[in-house]
Design a protein around this motif. Structure first.
Motif, PDB file in Angstrom:
ATOM      1  N   GLY A  63       0.685  -1.150  -0.040  1.00 34.74           N
ATOM      2  CA  GLY A  63       0.004  -0.113   0.028  1.00 34.74           C
ATOM      3  C   GLY A  63       1.049   1.272   0.049  1.00 34.74           C
ATOM      4  O   GLY A  63       1.931   1.365   0.334  1.00 34.74           O
ATOM      5  N   THR A 163      -4.507  -2.809   4.633  1.00 35.39           N
ATOM      6  CA  THR A 163      -5.458  -1.729   3.684  1.00 35.39           C
ATOM      7  C   THR A 163      -5.880  -2.836   2.880  1.00 35.39           C
ATOM      8  O   THR A 163      -5.790  -3.969   2.847  1.00 35.39           O
ATOM      9  N   THR A 184     -10.422   0.181   2.668  1.00 40.86           N
ATOM     10  CA  THR A 184      -9.302   0.835   3.675  1.00 40.86           C
ATOM     11  C   THR A 184      -9.762   1.543   4.784  1.00 40.86           C
ATOM     12  O   THR A 184     -10.496   2.652   4.679  1.00 40.86           O
ATOM     13  N   GLY A 189      -3.392   3.683   5.277  1.00 41.66           N
ATOM     14  CA  GLY A 189      -3.093   3.754   3.926  1.00 41.66           C
ATOM     15  C   GLY A 189      -3.700   4.855   3.465  1.00 41.66           C
ATOM     16  O   GLY A 189      -3.404   6.151   3.808  1.00 41.66           O
ATOM     17  N   SER A 191      -6.395   6.163   3.085  1.00 43.72           N
ATOM     18  CA  SER A 191      -7.925   6.605   3.743  1.00 43.72           C
ATOM     19  C   SER A 191      -7.484   7.949   4.684  1.00 43.72           C
ATOM     20  O   SER A 191      -6.424   7.821   5.034  1.00 43.72           O
TER      21      SER A 191
END
Length: 423
Positions: A63, A163, A184, A189, A191
């Protein structure tokens, strides 16, 4: 005549130098794991995205990590990862950047980034998905991956620190018969990470995020498949809104935060319960019956909490201090574990695939591991007794990342479960 020519030559030299020193582009560092830094330039300077490659499966990304600022002064390049806090400090030498990489918890290590030639960039994300960002709350957007496919919807939820990309290699195996998504969670990650408060990372808040994504993308009655801590999101949605889902699949995600067994201590759930009850005790408008009920729950929980705290106190005796700086993801994870809830069994079709007994080498014979595995076995048995209709599959020697260590077994069990659901 010479002066204008000299000035023009100087201007061209400066222009060439500026272009030569432009660090925008893709930089790659070989090793385990491989690392990719994609630098871009805008009006505010350099920034970019950083990727680890090779999470158990070669070429599979862990990620992306945002890099909100890349410092480039007199040939020295410095940057840090926004969420994990890892740092790099190096010197630009032609097409390489030689320097030192330091993670939040590890020692500094030498690292060399090389500028990727055109057409020679490593594939960062080979998985065939589309990326969406869905608003689940004002100011909070979550990364949602859409692998496409036809048939009933299936949503994957990753474990803590994971994620949606954790399923990049696994999720496409279901697209022949399902429309497959991955979410996620907040704080991790790509987000958004809202402020680290109890309300923002409460178990039901995380469950509501899943419901918000379903509503925004008009995903009707999906099956939710969650790994590890995602079990609490499955149970949150399944116990409160079973009418909105088609079923639940726990991928080694059956722990105290996803199914509460009153016969066992659980530090996280018990402490969160007592804290909430104490807060509510003084928030309630006076109600003798309500107050007595809260006090009864607190008094019933305190002995278990005390036993758990005494065990923690003994475990920490003599443990050396290891100071470190906590990252945003650390703080989000801690807040999630301090805001778990007591969930029972959801009234919906359930498949639980468990690593029981878990892969434990080289600690299998150690007392702490024997105690842990006995507690996990008792917890699974309690779940089966509470939900006779649930299908529980135990895979001996599997890793916690059970869909990777035993992919064929998990595929077989998931497909059989999904095929048996009413459509």
């Amino acid at each position: 005549m010479r002066t204008p020519l000299l000035a023009l030559a100087a201007l061209l030299t400066l222009s060439f130098s500026a272009r030569a020193q432009d660090i925008a582009g893709t930089w790659q560092a070989d090793g385990k794991p491989q690392r990719v830094l994609k630098i871009r330039k805008d009006a505010k300077g350099y920034r970019g995205e950083f990727y680890y490659l090779g999470d158990e499966t070669p070429g599979q990304p862990l990620g992306s990590n945002g890099v909100s600022s890349v410092s480039f002064v007199d040939g020295t390049i410095k940057f840090s990862l926004d969420k994990t806090g890892a740092t790099f400090d190096g010197k630009l030498e032609g097409k390489t950047i030689t320097g030192a990489w330091k993670t939040t918890y590890g020692q500094s290590q030498p690292l060399i980034f090389s500028r990727a030639a055109k057409g020679g960039e490593w594939v960062v994300d080979p998985s065939p998905h589309k990326d969406h960002f869905v608003t689940v709350q004002p100011g909070v957007k979550l990364e949602v991956l859409d692998w496409g496919g036809s048939g009933p919807p299936l949503i994957f939820l990753a474990g803590l620190t994971g994620t949606a990309h954790s399923f990049d290699s696994f999720a496409p195996k279901f697209t022949a018969q399902h429309h497959v998504y991955g979410i996620t969670r907040r704080g991790f990650g790509a987000s958004d990470a809202p402020p680290i408060t109890n309300e923002n990372y409460d178990a039901d808040r995380l469950g509501n995020d899943v419901l918000a994504v379903m509503d925004a993308l008009k995903i009707d009655h999906p099956v939710l498949a969650g790994h590890s801590i995602a079990g609490e999101e499955l149970s949150s949605v399944g116990t409160r809104h079973p009418e909105k889902i088609g079923g639940l699949i726990y991928l080694d995600a059956l722990y105290g935060y996803s199914f509460y067994n009153p016969a066992q201590e659980d530090h996280s759930v018990d402490s969160a319960t007592v804290r909430r009850d104490l807060d509510q005790l003084f928030d309630l408008q006076f109600s003798p019956a309500g107050t007595r009920a809260l006090i009864a729950e607190i008094l019933a929980t305190l002995p278990k909490l005390q036993t758990g705290l005494q065990q923690m106190w003994a475990d920490y005796e003599g443990m050396p201090e290891t100071p470190h700086v906590q990252t945003i993801e650390d703080l989000a994870g801690n807040r999630i574990f301090t805001n778990t809830r007591r969930y029972g069994v959801a009234p919906t079709p359930i498949l639980a695939i468990l690593a029981r007994p878990r892969r434990c080498q080289p600690h299998c014979e150690k007392p702490f591991m024997q105690k842990l595995m006995a507690a996990e076995a008792a917890h699974a048995e309690a779940f089966e007794k509470s939900s006779p209709s649930a299908h529980v599959v135990r895979i001996a020697g599997a890793s916690h990342f059970i869909w990777r260590s035993n992919e064929a077994d998990v595929l077989r069990e998931m497909n059989a479960f999904l095929d048996g659901l009413p459509h």
